[in-house]
Write a protein that holds these residues in place. Sequence first.
Motif, mmCIF file in Angstrom:
data_model
loop_
_atom_site.group_PDB
_atom_site.id
_atom_site.type_symbol
_atom_site.label_atom_id
_atom_site.label_comp_id
_atom_site.label_asym_id
_atom_site.label_seq_id
_atom_site.Cartn_x
_atom_site.Cartn_y
_atom_site.Cartn_z
ATOM 1 N N LYS A 152 0.849 -1.215 -0.093
ATOM 2 C CA LYS A 152 -0.061 -0.100 0.046
ATOM 3 C C LYS A 152 0.701 1.235 0.078
ATOM 4 O O LYS A 152 1.171 1.760 1.080
ATOM 5 C CB LYS A 152 -1.003 -0.136 1.294
ATOM 6 C CG LYS A 152 -1.859 -1.059 1.175
ATOM 7 C CD LYS A 152 -2.792 -0.928 2.562
ATOM 8 C CE LYS A 152 -4.021 -2.055 2.468
ATOM 9 N NZ LYS A 152 -4.853 -2.148 3.586
ATOM 10 N N ILE A 153 1.093 1.669 -1.268
ATOM 11 C CA ILE A 153 2.163 2.825 -1.236
ATOM 12 C C ILE A 153 1.493 3.870 -2.244
ATOM 13 O O ILE A 153 0.969 3.415 -3.392
ATOM 14 C CB ILE A 153 3.511 2.653 -1.745
ATOM 15 C CG1 ILE A 153 4.488 3.699 -1.357
ATOM 16 C CG2 ILE A 153 3.604 1.648 -2.969
ATOM 17 C CD1 ILE A 153 5.875 3.268 -1.514
ATOM 18 N N VAL A 154 1.668 5.098 -2.042
ATOM 19 C CA VAL A 154 1.217 6.094 -3.163
ATOM 20 C C VAL A 154 2.589 7.061 -3.182
ATOM 21 O O VAL A 154 2.900 7.384 -2.147
ATOM 22 C CB VAL A 154 0.000 6.865 -2.844
ATOM 23 C CG1 VAL A 154 -0.150 8.126 -3.552
ATOM 24 C CG2 VAL A 154 -1.195 6.244 -2.813
ATOM 25 N N PHE A 155 2.724 7.389 -4.343
ATOM 26 C CA PHE A 155 4.080 8.356 -4.668
ATOM 27 C C PHE A 155 3.617 9.746 -5.046
ATOM 28 O O PHE A 155 2.843 9.721 -5.865
ATOM 29 C CB PHE A 155 4.990 7.898 -5.638
ATOM 30 C CG PHE A 155 6.175 8.950 -5.972
ATOM 31 C CD1 PHE A 155 7.354 8.656 -5.071
ATOM 32 C CD2 PHE A 155 6.101 9.707 -6.988
ATOM 33 C CE1 PHE A 155 8.156 9.571 -5.453
ATOM 34 C CE2 PHE A 155 7.253 10.391 -7.277
ATOM 35 C CZ PHE A 155 8.344 10.606 -6.554
ATOM 36 N N VAL A 156 3.927 10.952 -4.312
ATOM 37 C CA VAL A 156 3.620 12.157 -4.468
ATOM 38 C C VAL A 156 4.708 13.100 -4.979
ATOM 39 O O VAL A 156 5.848 12.610 -4.243
ATOM 40 C CB VAL A 156 2.849 12.650 -3.427
ATOM 41 C CG1 VAL A 156 1.574 12.129 -3.160
ATOM 42 C CG2 VAL A 156 3.776 12.841 -2.103
ATOM 43 N N ASP A 157 4.787 13.823 -5.923
ATOM 44 C CA ASP A 157 5.641 14.934 -6.253
ATOM 45 C C ASP A 157 5.771 16.067 -5.666
ATOM 46 O O ASP A 157 4.916 16.929 -6.252
ATOM 47 C CB ASP A 157 5.849 14.522 -8.117
ATOM 48 C CG ASP A 157 6.812 15.459 -8.614
ATOM 49 O OD1 ASP A 157 7.986 15.505 -8.034
ATOM 50 O OD2 ASP A 157 7.160 15.767 -9.801
ATOM 51 N N MET A 158 6.746 16.312 -5.029
ATOM 52 C CA MET A 158 6.771 17.632 -4.238
ATOM 53 C C MET A 158 7.525 18.700 -5.246
ATOM 54 O O MET A 158 7.648 19.838 -4.841
ATOM 55 C CB MET A 158 7.614 17.415 -2.969
ATOM 56 C CG MET A 158 6.937 16.946 -2.013
ATOM 57 S SD MET A 158 5.492 17.720 -1.627
ATOM 58 C CE MET A 158 4.670 16.446 -0.187
ATOM 59 N N ARG A 159 8.002 18.194 -6.454
ATOM 60 C CA ARG A 159 8.470 18.995 -7.443
ATOM 61 C C ARG A 159 7.802 19.408 -8.531
ATOM 62 O O ARG A 159 8.359 19.890 -9.598
ATOM 63 C CB ARG A 159 10.041 18.276 -7.931
ATOM 64 C CG ARG A 159 10.922 18.390 -6.705
ATOM 65 C CD ARG A 159 12.322 17.866 -7.266
ATOM 66 N NE ARG A 159 12.811 18.499 -8.131
ATOM 67 C CZ ARG A 159 13.967 19.113 -7.996
ATOM 68 N NH1 ARG A 159 14.427 19.049 -7.044
ATOM 69 N NH2 ARG A 159 14.676 19.941 -9.105
ATOM 70 N N GLY A 160 6.480 18.902 -8.724
ATOM 71 C CA GLY A 160 5.460 19.325 -9.758
ATOM 72 C C GLY A 160 5.397 20.758 -9.850
ATOM 73 O O GLY A 160 5.701 21.237 -8.999
ATOM 74 N N GLY A 161 4.334 20.847 -10.699
ATOM 75 C CA GLY A 161 3.982 22.325 -10.849
ATOM 76 C C GLY A 161 3.283 23.019 -9.730
ATOM 77 O O GLY A 161 3.408 24.400 -9.763
ATOM 78 N N ASP A 162 2.640 22.302 -8.592
ATOM 79 C CA ASP A 162 2.080 22.931 -7.558
ATOM 80 C C ASP A 162 2.856 22.760 -6.555
ATOM 81 O O ASP A 162 2.611 23.166 -5.328
ATOM 82 C CB ASP A 162 0.780 22.460 -7.452
ATOM 83 C CG ASP A 162 0.725 20.942 -7.147
ATOM 84 O OD1 ASP A 162 1.797 20.241 -7.503
ATOM 85 O OD2 ASP A 162 -0.451 20.460 -6.950
ATOM 86 N N GLY A 163 4.189 22.271 -6.439
ATOM 87 C CA GLY A 163 5.018 22.063 -5.424
ATOM 88 C C GLY A 163 5.993 23.450 -4.869
ATOM 89 O O GLY A 163 5.885 24.196 -5.651
#
Length: 206
Positions: A152-163
Motif C-alpha cells: 500500500k504505497i502512493v508516490f507524490v511529487d513535491m517538485r511538480g507544478g504545484d510544489g
Amino acid sequence: MPLGGSITHGVGSSNQNGYREVLLQLLHRHGFYVRLVGSRKAGTMSNDEHEGWRAFRVDQITTKAKASAKKLQPHVFTVNAGSNDCLQGYKIEEASNRVGDLLESLWLACPGSTVVLASLLVNKDERVDATIRAFNQQLETLARIKRVEGRKIVFVDMRGGDGPLVEDLVEDGTHPNDAGYAKMAKIWLRGIQAASNSGFLSATRR
C-alpha cells in the motif's frame, strides 16, 4: 505518522508546525478522522506529534522509526526522507536500498499500513539539487516496484507544478517557508486521497 528529517519537524516555518497543521486541517475538512502520532513534538499546534529527526539520513531515520512505528501503530506514514543524504552526498547510488529498508521496516512493524512517499524538494544549491533529482528518480522507481509487489504505497511529487519553488524556501535554500509548507500539505492531501480511492484507507474515513 509524519516521518522524515527537519522538513517533517517544520524547520523554516514561522511556528515550527511545517506542513503538519495545514495538512491536518485539510484532512479534517475532507472528512478524514486523523490524529498525528510520533515520538517527537514541535510547533504550536495541539496535535504536535511527529517523527521528524533533524540532520538525520535515511538509515538513521530508519533506526528511530522502527521503534516508534512498533509502539504507536500508525495506519498511514507520510514519508519525506533523504534530504540530508543529498546534502552530505552520502552513497546516492544506494539510496533506493536505504529507502526500501525504511519502508519494509514500517510495514513489518505495522502490517497493512499505507505509505505516502514524497519526492524531495527543490534546493537552491544547484549541485545539491542535481543530487536530489537523481535521488528522486530512485524514489519514484522504488514506489512503482513496491506497488507491483502489492504494498500500500502512493508516490507524490513535491517538485511538480504545484510544489514548493525556490522562492518558497527560507534563506538556507533547503527548508520551505510557510507558503512552501502549505503547498506541501496540499500535495500530501492529494496522495492520501489517492490512497483512499485505492481502498487503502477505508477504515479511516468517517
